[in-house]
Design a protein around this motif. Sequence first.
Motif, PDB file in Angstrom:
ATOM      1  N   GLY A 311      -7.649 -13.066 -11.926  1.00  0.00           N
ATOM      2  CA  GLY A 311      -6.628 -14.076 -11.671  1.00  0.00           C
ATOM      3  C   GLY A 311      -5.201 -13.638 -11.928  1.00  0.00           C
ATOM      4  N   LYS A 312      -4.982 -12.713 -12.877  1.00  0.00           N
ATOM      5  CA  LYS A 312      -3.615 -12.310 -13.241  1.00  0.00           C
ATOM      6  C   LYS A 312      -3.184 -10.996 -12.594  1.00  0.00           C
ATOM      7  CE  LYS A 312      -3.851 -14.556 -17.797  1.00  0.00           C
ATOM      8  NZ  LYS A 312      -3.742 -14.342 -19.267  1.00  0.00           N
ATOM      9  N   LEU A 313      -4.008 -10.469 -11.673  1.00  0.00           N
ATOM     10  CA  LEU A 313      -3.717  -9.158 -11.115  1.00  0.00           C
ATOM     11  C   LEU A 313      -2.361  -9.108 -10.419  1.00  0.00           C
ATOM     12  CD1 LEU A 313      -4.423  -6.271 -10.411  1.00  0.00           C
ATOM     13  CD2 LEU A 313      -5.704  -7.123  -8.430  1.00  0.00           C
ATOM     14  N   GLU A 314      -2.046 -10.111  -9.582  1.00  0.00           N
ATOM     15  CA  GLU A 314      -0.792 -10.065  -8.828  1.00  0.00           C
ATOM     16  C   GLU A 314       0.416 -10.083  -9.758  1.00  0.00           C
ATOM     17  OE1 GLU A 314      -0.404  -9.395  -5.725  1.00  0.00           O
ATOM     18  OE2 GLU A 314      -2.566  -9.316  -5.396  1.00  0.00           O
ATOM     19  N   ARG A 315       0.362 -10.900 -10.808  1.00  0.00           N
ATOM     20  CA  ARG A 315       1.479 -10.958 -11.748  1.00  0.00           C
ATOM     21  C   ARG A 315       1.657  -9.614 -12.458  1.00  0.00           C
ATOM     22  NH1 ARG A 315       1.711 -12.745 -17.146  1.00  0.00           N
ATOM     23  NH2 ARG A 315      -0.342 -13.739 -17.026  1.00  0.00           N
ATOM     24  N   HIS A 316       0.547  -9.012 -12.892  1.00  0.00           N
ATOM     25  CA  HIS A 316       0.643  -7.724 -13.568  1.00  0.00           C
ATOM     26  C   HIS A 316       1.085  -6.612 -12.608  1.00  0.00           C
ATOM     27  CE1 HIS A 316      -2.345  -9.298 -16.810  1.00  0.00           C
ATOM     28  NE2 HIS A 316      -1.091  -9.622 -17.069  1.00  0.00           N
ATOM     29  N   LEU A 317       0.630  -6.674 -11.357  1.00  0.00           N
ATOM     30  CA  LEU A 317       1.051  -5.683 -10.371  1.00  0.00           C
ATOM     31  C   LEU A 317       2.560  -5.739 -10.146  1.00  0.00           C
ATOM     32  CD1 LEU A 317      -1.467  -5.412  -7.382  1.00  0.00           C
ATOM     33  CD2 LEU A 317      -0.398  -3.543  -8.655  1.00  0.00           C
ATOM     34  N   ALA A 322       6.715  -0.593 -10.041  1.00  0.00           N
ATOM     35  CA  ALA A 322       7.745   0.450 -10.065  1.00  0.00           C
ATOM     36  C   ALA A 322       7.282   1.705 -10.804  1.00  0.00           C
ATOM     37  CB  ALA A 322       9.017  -0.093 -10.719  1.00  0.00           C
ATOM     38  N   HIS A 323       6.205   1.611 -11.578  1.00  0.00           N
ATOM     39  CA  HIS A 323       5.745   2.746 -12.384  1.00  0.00           C
ATOM     40  C   HIS A 323       4.432   3.339 -11.866  1.00  0.00           C
ATOM     41  CE1 HIS A 323       8.768   1.868 -15.492  1.00  0.00           C
ATOM     42  NE2 HIS A 323       8.528   0.603 -15.186  1.00  0.00           N
ATOM     43  N   LEU A 324       3.969   2.860 -10.716  1.00  0.00           N
ATOM     44  CA  LEU A 324       2.723   3.377 -10.161  1.00  0.00           C
ATOM     45  C   LEU A 324       2.974   4.633  -9.342  1.00  0.00           C
ATOM     46  CD1 LEU A 324       1.042   0.048  -8.946  1.00  0.00           C
ATOM     47  CD2 LEU A 324       0.649   1.289 -11.083  1.00  0.00           C
ATOM     48  N   SER A 325       1.978   5.493  -9.260  1.00  0.00           N
ATOM     49  CA  SER A 325       2.046   6.690  -8.426  1.00  0.00           C
ATOM     50  C   SER A 325       1.687   6.331  -6.995  1.00  0.00           C
ATOM     51  CB  SER A 325       1.084   7.756  -8.962  1.00  0.00           C
ATOM     52  OG  SER A 325       1.432   8.125 -10.283  1.00  0.00           O
ATOM     53  N   PRO A 326       2.096   7.150  -6.027  1.00  0.00           N
ATOM     54  CA  PRO A 326       1.722   6.869  -4.635  1.00  0.00           C
ATOM     55  C   PRO A 326       0.209   6.726  -4.487  1.00  0.00           C
ATOM     56  CG  PRO A 326       3.397   8.590  -4.725  1.00  0.00           C
ATOM     57  CD  PRO A 326       2.972   8.333  -6.149  1.00  0.00           C
ATOM     58  N   GLY A 327      -0.204   5.700  -3.800  1.00  0.00           N
ATOM     59  CA  GLY A 327      -1.631   5.451  -3.587  1.00  0.00           C
ATOM     60  C   GLY A 327      -2.280   4.608  -4.649  1.00  0.00           C
ATOM     61  N   ASP A 328      -1.613   4.410  -5.803  1.00  0.00           N
ATOM     62  CA  ASP A 328      -2.216   3.618  -6.883  1.00  0.00           C
ATOM     63  C   ASP A 328      -2.481   2.179  -6.461  1.00  0.00           C
ATOM     64  OD1 ASP A 328      -2.432   5.622  -8.724  1.00  0.00           O
ATOM     65  OD2 ASP A 328      -0.748   4.993  -9.980  1.00  0.00           O
ATOM     66  N   GLU A 329      -1.490   1.554  -5.818  1.00  0.00           N
ATOM     67  CA  GLU A 329      -1.670   0.133  -5.492  1.00  0.00           C
ATOM     68  C   GLU A 329      -2.810  -0.067  -4.495  1.00  0.00           C
ATOM     69  OE1 GLU A 329       0.769  -3.865  -4.065  1.00  0.00           O
ATOM     70  OE2 GLU A 329       1.869  -2.035  -4.614  1.00  0.00           O
ATOM     71  N   ASP A 330      -2.920   0.815  -3.510  1.00  0.00           N
ATOM     72  CA  ASP A 330      -4.043   0.707  -2.571  1.00  0.00           C
ATOM     73  C   ASP A 330      -5.366   0.823  -3.312  1.00  0.00           C
ATOM     74  OD1 ASP A 330      -2.313   0.419  -0.449  1.00  0.00           O
ATOM     75  OD2 ASP A 330      -2.392   2.532   0.147  1.00  0.00           O
ATOM     76  N   PHE A 331      -5.447   1.790  -4.210  1.00  0.00           N
ATOM     77  CA  PHE A 331      -6.670   1.975  -5.000  1.00  0.00           C
ATOM     78  C   PHE A 331      -6.974   0.727  -5.828  1.00  0.00           C
ATOM     79  CE2 PHE A 331      -8.383   3.264  -9.198  1.00  0.00           C
ATOM     80  CZ  PHE A 331      -9.656   3.660  -8.798  1.00  0.00           C
ATOM     81  N   ILE A 332      -5.957   0.177  -6.473  1.00  0.00           N
ATOM     82  CA  ILE A 332      -6.138  -1.016  -7.310  1.00  0.00           C
ATOM     83  C   ILE A 332      -6.672  -2.171  -6.477  1.00  0.00           C
ATOM     84  CG2 ILE A 332      -4.880  -2.773  -8.625  1.00  0.00           C
ATOM     85  CD1 ILE A 332      -2.959  -0.418  -9.448  1.00  0.00           C
ATOM     86  N   ARG A 333      -6.124  -2.365  -5.293  1.00  0.00           N
ATOM     87  CA  ARG A 333      -6.560  -3.494  -4.459  1.00  0.00           C
ATOM     88  C   ARG A 333      -7.984  -3.298  -3.941  1.00  0.00           C
ATOM     89  NH1 ARG A 333      -2.839  -7.142  -3.835  1.00  0.00           N
ATOM     90  NH2 ARG A 333      -0.630  -6.619  -4.089  1.00  0.00           N
ATOM     91  N   VAL A 334      -8.346  -2.052  -3.618  1.00  0.00           N
ATOM     92  CA  VAL A 334      -9.724  -1.784  -3.191  1.00  0.00           C
ATOM     93  C   VAL A 334     -10.701  -2.098  -4.321  1.00  0.00           C
ATOM     94  CG1 VAL A 334     -11.352   0.059  -2.576  1.00  0.00           C
ATOM     95  CG2 VAL A 334      -9.142  -0.091  -1.417  1.00  0.00           C
ATOM     96  N   VAL A 335     -10.364  -1.661  -5.532  1.00  0.00           N
ATOM     97  CA  VAL A 335     -11.236  -1.918  -6.680  1.00  0.00           C
ATOM     98  C   VAL A 335     -11.322  -3.415  -6.959  1.00  0.00           C
ATOM     99  CG1 VAL A 335     -11.500  -1.583  -9.172  1.00  0.00           C
ATOM    100  CG2 VAL A 335     -10.853   0.344  -7.721  1.00  0.00           C
ATOM    101  N   ALA A 336     -10.206  -4.145  -6.784  1.00  0.00           N
ATOM    102  CA  ALA A 336     -10.227  -5.594  -7.009  1.00  0.00           C
ATOM    103  C   ALA A 336     -11.150  -6.289  -6.020  1.00  0.00           C
ATOM    104  CB  ALA A 336      -8.814  -6.155  -6.899  1.00  0.00           C
ATOM    105  N   VAL A 337     -11.122  -5.850  -4.764  1.00  0.00           N
ATOM    106  CA  VAL A 337     -12.026  -6.432  -3.761  1.00  0.00           C
ATOM    107  C   VAL A 337     -13.478  -6.172  -4.145  1.00  0.00           C
ATOM    108  CG1 VAL A 337     -12.796  -6.246  -1.364  1.00  0.00           C
ATOM    109  CG2 VAL A 337     -10.352  -6.342  -1.878  1.00  0.00           C
ATOM    110  N   GLN A 338     -13.742  -4.936  -4.584  1.00  0.00           N
ATOM    111  CA  GLN A 338     -15.101  -4.615  -5.021  1.00  0.00           C
ATOM    112  C   GLN A 338     -15.500  -5.470  -6.219  1.00  0.00           C
ATOM    113  OE1 GLN A 338     -14.674  -0.441  -5.781  1.00  0.00           O
ATOM    114  NE2 GLN A 338     -14.909   0.161  -3.640  1.00  0.00           N
ATOM    115  N   GLY A 339     -14.537  -5.684  -7.134  1.00  0.00           N
ATOM    116  CA  GLY A 339     -14.823  -6.475  -8.328  1.00  0.00           C
ATOM    117  C   GLY A 339     -15.150  -7.921  -8.015  1.00  0.00           C
TER     118      GLY A 339
END
Length: 464
Positions: A311-317, A322-339
């Motif tokens: 529930g709090k993923l979008e707020r934390h994202l 600004a501190h994520l590496s390239p590709g991190d956000e895509d990876f995070i969203r894929v894992v969230a969908v799996q979760g």
Amino acid sequence: MSSTQRHTEPLDVHLIALREGAAGPEVLLSRRAGEVYAAGCWHLVSGHLDGPWEDMVTALVREVREETGVVVDPADVRAAVTVHHRAPAGEARVGVFFEVRRWHGTPRVMEPHVCDAVSWFPLDALPEPMVAYCRAGLEAYRAGARMAVHFQQPGDPIAYAPEADRLALVPDPGTGAPEEAVRDFAERAVGRITGWTDVSWVREESRVWRARGAEGGTWYVKSHQNARFHQREVDALRSWVPALGPAAPRLVAVEASLRTVVLTAVGGRSLYGAVHRPEQQRRIFYRVGQLAAAIHRSAPPRAGGSTPPLGKLERHLAGARAHLSPGDEDFIRVVAVQGAGLPALEAVPTHGDFQLRNLRWDEAADTLYVVDFERSEAGPAVRDFVRLSDAWHGRPDLQAALLDGYGRAFTEAEEAHLTVLSVLDAVSGISYGATHGDFELVERGRRTLAHLRTRQRPDHDRTT
């Protein structure tokens, strides 16, 4: 005046040279050699003032150049901590420790007759043997203290030994004893208290004091930062924590209006930053696994199960982006969908902040302790391995020892939940660290994401 003898202690200067290493801050140490005090022990680059006309900063710059060949600009010298020290033989001195993060040149041995090595060590994994005086200065620095006393007793070893730890931090104004209401509550619970030491973690808002009784005895007094944390800790201490026996503190008294508890003291030293031989590390991780199993079996599972808290993923994202590496956000969203599609796991008692800093090891007693239950709640058992997994990264032997102690491997569903929970914790940590200036927390989160992306890359590539 209690004595006619005036103190005439010599003044030492000590260099805390810091650089960023792969696993966090590293400090420069030199190893003493030859016909010198504490030969064979690691120590900070240090020395004395050269005559009455040399000031502390000038002396530090000179000693660093003479001992290591490194040139430090006086403008880059920062005050760190001052330690009033007494050696086991009774000689006293005052040590002024300075932090330096910029210099010119590469450190090397310049005086081989008194030093046979210089090397960098993680600030949270200092080597052995190490001069106790030097270790005290670094521990005070890590604790954020500006002043400390380190008076050793006759018979104490020169090298640091946990059982002869004489470090006493001198509190800054307003950071010593708690407020009067908290003191009164604690004394009603355990009797008159003659000594208070603030032992709170720097990044936490909850406050913890070690209290020493007038007639002996030691307790911990904790004031929680909010009512939710207070209730979680009290509920845990009253319900499942007693099943851990001597491995955890006991609840002595509660004052809900102050959000404060009094707890019995446990022994040992925090595993955070501790240095042990590989075989001892494996033994400790085996015991950590046993303790985790005891926590998860301390009360019957709750009905209903547990799914990843997305529930709090979008707020934390938003705070972490600004501190994520390239590709991190895509990876995070894929894992969230799996979760979101994972089946619920059995909900058991969990510690909630099960990591090295909340685990204490007493080597002499061969006992492991766990403290700090303010994040305790029912959840999947793997919740307690999220923050601990960073400690075994790159050390499959430690993970194997932990699971051996735990009594079983994780199921496939638990592995999937652990990945999702680790990603969520990393994003939350980066967001919190960025907002509060805690860049160690930011780096830990970034490191976790990098580890997970490396491990999950084949599945991630197929999904994307």
